[in-house]
Design an enzyme around this catalytic site. Structure first.
Site, PDB file in Angstrom:
ATOM      1  CD  GLU A 125      -2.383   0.685   2.990  1.00  0.00           C
ATOM      2  OE1 GLU A 125      -3.270   1.455   3.325  1.00  0.00           O
ATOM      3  OE2 GLU A 125      -1.999  -0.261   3.719  1.00  0.00           O
ATOM      4  CG  ASP A 144       9.999   0.238   6.307  1.00  0.00           C
ATOM      5  OD1 ASP A 144       9.513  -0.267   5.285  1.00  0.00           O
ATOM      6  OD2 ASP A 144      10.648   1.288   6.295  1.00  0.00           O
TER       7      ASP A 144
END
Length: 287
Positions: free
Chosen positions: A107, A173
């Site tokens: 995304e 992350d």
């Protein structure tokens, strides 16, 4: 045939540099960000008609270190299994043997990361800080109560992303995330020094290291200063953190309630509240 953006007068105005094996995702040449392990490019999902992020890892860099590739594959498999509105969504991944790259599509957040966003907007109300904090804690609570427990281990303002038009925050992350079986402590030293809890240096820690990092993120959001920026080396940061010396940025926090909330987060591991506890903290409620 790749979809054209409405304002492109000809097909070659902005051609794709690369298309995924299914033909659904196309990568542009412009970078959204560069990390230690991967590059993130702007890309387009032709099927859904939306912007996405194309994360690319050059595997040749790690030909001597198979553990990195293993860790990345673990990250990708883990991301694929997560379903939470406060965690970046993973759409697709594949290994490109010809180019020797590992690619995954995630995304894209319209306004990038919280560090850059905060620099752009110097005047942010306490209400907004609380709103960002709540959402980040919701994401952490999801990770920490996941079975098995997931520790992010590298939470900082550059990997919390934001859709600025709706003020929606998401954690990304998870490359250093450790899946830790309950009752086991994790044992490896990874992360961003300024945000790392003291017990991370001892390599014996629990998910509460993420709460410490969250406290440092909130400090950065409030002061626009990276914690311990007064230190010019990792060794100096380590010395201060392990001695319990707080970052100088704490002196810039004038609101006493905000200051004591940050202090709770960066306190001793045993005294540190969980994400669920913090979500019930009166500080985060309006008023």
């Amino acid at each position: 045939m790749p979809s054209k953006s409405p304002d492109s007068s000809d097909q070659d105005k902005e051609p794709f540099v690369e298309v995924d094996p299914s033909g659904r995702f196309g990568r542009y040449s412009d970078l959204l960000g560069t990390g230690a392990v991967k590059k993130v490019y702007r890309a387009f999902d032709q099927r859904e008609g939306r912007d996405v992020a194309w994360n690319q890892v050059q595997l040749r860099k790690f030909s001597n270190d198979p553990s990195v590739i293993k860790r990345l594959q673990a990250e990708i498999a883990l991301l694929k299994s997560l379903k939470n509105e406060y965690i970046i969504v993973l759409y697709s991944f594949w290994k490109d043997t010809e180019r020797n790259t590992l690619n995954f599509i995630t995304e894209a957040c319209t306004s990038g990361n919280l560090r850059d966003y905060r620099k752009k907007h110097r005047h942010v109300s306490m209400k907004a800080l609380k709103n960002w904090s709540r959402q980040t804690l919701e994401g952490l609570n999801y990770l920490h109560t996941h079975d098995p427990c997931i520790i992010h281990r590298d939470l900082n303002c550059s990997n919390i992303f934001i859709n600025g038009n709706i003020g929606k925050v998401k954690i990304g992350d998870l490359g250093l995330a450790a899946i830790v079986e309950k009752s086991h402590h994790a044992h490896s030293l990874l992360g961003t020094p300024e945000y790392m809890a003291p017990e991370l240096y001892e390599e014996d820690y629990t998910e509460l290291v993420d709460i410490y990092s969250f406290g440092m993120c909130l400090l950065e959001m409030a002061t626009m200063e990276i914690p311990y920026s007064e230190c010019d080396s990792i060794a100096k940061i380590y010395k201060k953190v392990t001695a319990g010396v707080k970052p100088e940025a704490m002196n810039k926090v004038s609101d006493p309630e905000l200051k004591s909330f940050i202090e709770k987060c960066i306190g001793q591991p045993r005294a540190r509240p969980s994400a669920a506890d913090l979500l019930k903290d009166p500080f985060l409620f309006e008023g």
